[in-house]
Design an enzyme around this catalytic site. Sequence first.
Site, short mmCIF file in Angstrom:
data_model
loop_
_atom_site.label_atom_id
_atom_site.label_comp_id
_atom_site.label_asym_id
_atom_site.label_seq_id
_atom_site.Cartn_x
_atom_site.Cartn_y
_atom_site.Cartn_z
CE1 TYR A 177 6.80 -5.45 -2.33
CE2 TYR A 177 7.50 -6.52 -0.30
CZ TYR A 177 6.71 -5.59 -0.96
OH TYR A 177 5.83 -4.80 -0.25
CB SER A 213 7.89 -3.82 2.84
OG SER A 213 7.72 -5.15 3.34
P1 NAP Z 1 -2.70 -3.19 -3.09
O1 NAP Z 1 -4.03 -3.19 -2.46
O2 NAP Z 1 -2.40 -4.18 -4.15
O3 NAP Z 1 -2.42 -1.72 -3.62
C1 NAP Z 1 -1.41 -1.43 -4.54
C2 NAP Z 1 -1.79 -0.14 -5.22
O4 NAP Z 1 -0.75 0.19 -6.17
C3 NAP Z 1 -3.10 -0.25 -5.97
O5 NAP Z 1 -3.84 0.91 -5.80
C4 NAP Z 1 -2.65 -0.39 -7.42
O6 NAP Z 1 -3.64 0.19 -8.26
C5 NAP Z 1 -1.38 0.45 -7.41
N1 NAP Z 1 -0.52 0.07 -8.52
C6 NAP Z 1 -0.04 -1.17 -8.81
N2 NAP Z 1 0.65 -1.12 -9.96
C7 NAP Z 1 0.60 0.16 -10.41
C8 NAP Z 1 1.11 0.82 -11.54
N3 NAP Z 1 1.83 0.19 -12.47
N4 NAP Z 1 0.86 2.15 -11.68
C9 NAP Z 1 0.12 2.82 -10.75
N5 NAP Z 1 -0.38 2.23 -9.65
C10 NAP Z 1 -0.14 0.92 -9.49
O7 NAP Z 1 -1.55 -3.39 -2.01
P2 NAP Z 1 -1.17 -2.60 -0.67
O8 NAP Z 1 -0.77 -3.65 0.27
O9 NAP Z 1 -2.18 -1.61 -0.29
O10 NAP Z 1 0.17 -1.87 -1.16
C11 NAP Z 1 0.47 -0.53 -0.87
C12 NAP Z 1 1.95 -0.43 -0.50
O11 NAP Z 1 2.17 -1.09 0.74
C13 NAP Z 1 2.90 -1.06 -1.51
O12 NAP Z 1 4.01 -0.21 -1.71
C14 NAP Z 1 3.33 -2.34 -0.81
O13 NAP Z 1 4.60 -2.78 -1.26
C15 NAP Z 1 3.34 -1.87 0.63
N6 NAP Z 1 3.29 -2.94 1.63
C16 NAP Z 1 2.21 -3.77 1.70
C17 NAP Z 1 2.21 -4.79 2.65
C18 NAP Z 1 1.05 -5.75 2.77
O14 NAP Z 1 1.20 -6.81 3.44
N7 NAP Z 1 -0.09 -5.47 2.17
C19 NAP Z 1 3.30 -4.96 3.54
C20 NAP Z 1 4.36 -4.08 3.42
C21 NAP Z 1 4.36 -3.07 2.48
P3 NAP Z 1 -3.98 -0.25 -9.76
O15 NAP Z 1 -3.88 -1.74 -9.83
O16 NAP Z 1 -5.36 0.28 -9.94
O17 NAP Z 1 -2.97 0.45 -10.61
#
Ligand code: NAP
Length: 266
Positions: A156, A143
Amino acid sequence: MSDSSSRKIAVVTGASSGIGAVYADRLAARGYDLVLVARRADRLAALASKLSVAHGRKVDVLGADLTNEADLVKVEQLLATNPDIRVLINNAGLARLANFTDAPYEDTQAQIALNIVALTRLTHAVLPAFKKRNEGTIVNVASVLGIHAWSASSVYSGTKGFVVNFTRGLQSELAQTGVRIQLLLPASTATEIWDNSGIPLSALNEDSVMTTENLVDAALAGLDQGEAVTWPSVADGGLWDTYDAARAALFAATQTGRPAPRYKLG
Ligand code: NAP
């Protein structure tokens, strides 16, 4: 990541929503069979049937809580033993955005367990086979908060800072091999992570938020261009070069073996 005559599987963690679900779609479109990992198996199953129809690929689901030891071991075993796995997208992640002292310690622990421990263990599980074959791609989703911290993002940001340095170090370790490891640094992206984090997506400046499709397509374009470090939302790519050069210069300046003059008493 483009061609091979044998079966190629991509494992995507956190594929039940957001960025991971788009990675699954794009990799299936590129000819990969998939293993989709997350806790919400119902969502994974729905995505799997959609993608297998759309792209004619085999899509398996592996319901797993990556903060649970037994579930994590299941995914490690898959990565260590299935020779068709060519790509690992280390995407599952959790954000709890609140001041450290105000938040329950469980929130801190959960972020460390998922963002650091699970990502590290899955990387460790898959690398021996990748190194042996001298081929394979890992994408570590960090991130922009991996190089920046707000008061509400200390944990985080700390976890994502780990992903940054872990991945940079691995890139050096693997430099002479055919194994690739891309460090991806998304900025705000429209996913469920925000509403779950304590800061609703609606509170962000709309202009600063990228769609998941744009984010993943830019990340894959960076990968195709051979980038080791991809900043999808940064227009001036030279900023990273300047930042990284300043970091390297500062590190070099630490190697003096004596206190800097400003710390000498008298
Ligand atoms: P998201 O839609 O909340 O997706 C997170 C994913 O991780 C979901 O599929 C969730 O599935 C899974 N997850 C959460 N807890 C888990 C666990 N204990 N075991 C297995 N799977 C788990 O958010 P996203 O933004 O797409 O996030 C994806 C990545 O991008 C993350 O690493 C996040 O830190 C990074 N990121 C996001 C942003 C942003 O602004 N969105 C910015 C920078 C980086 P389940 O709940 O079904 O387990």
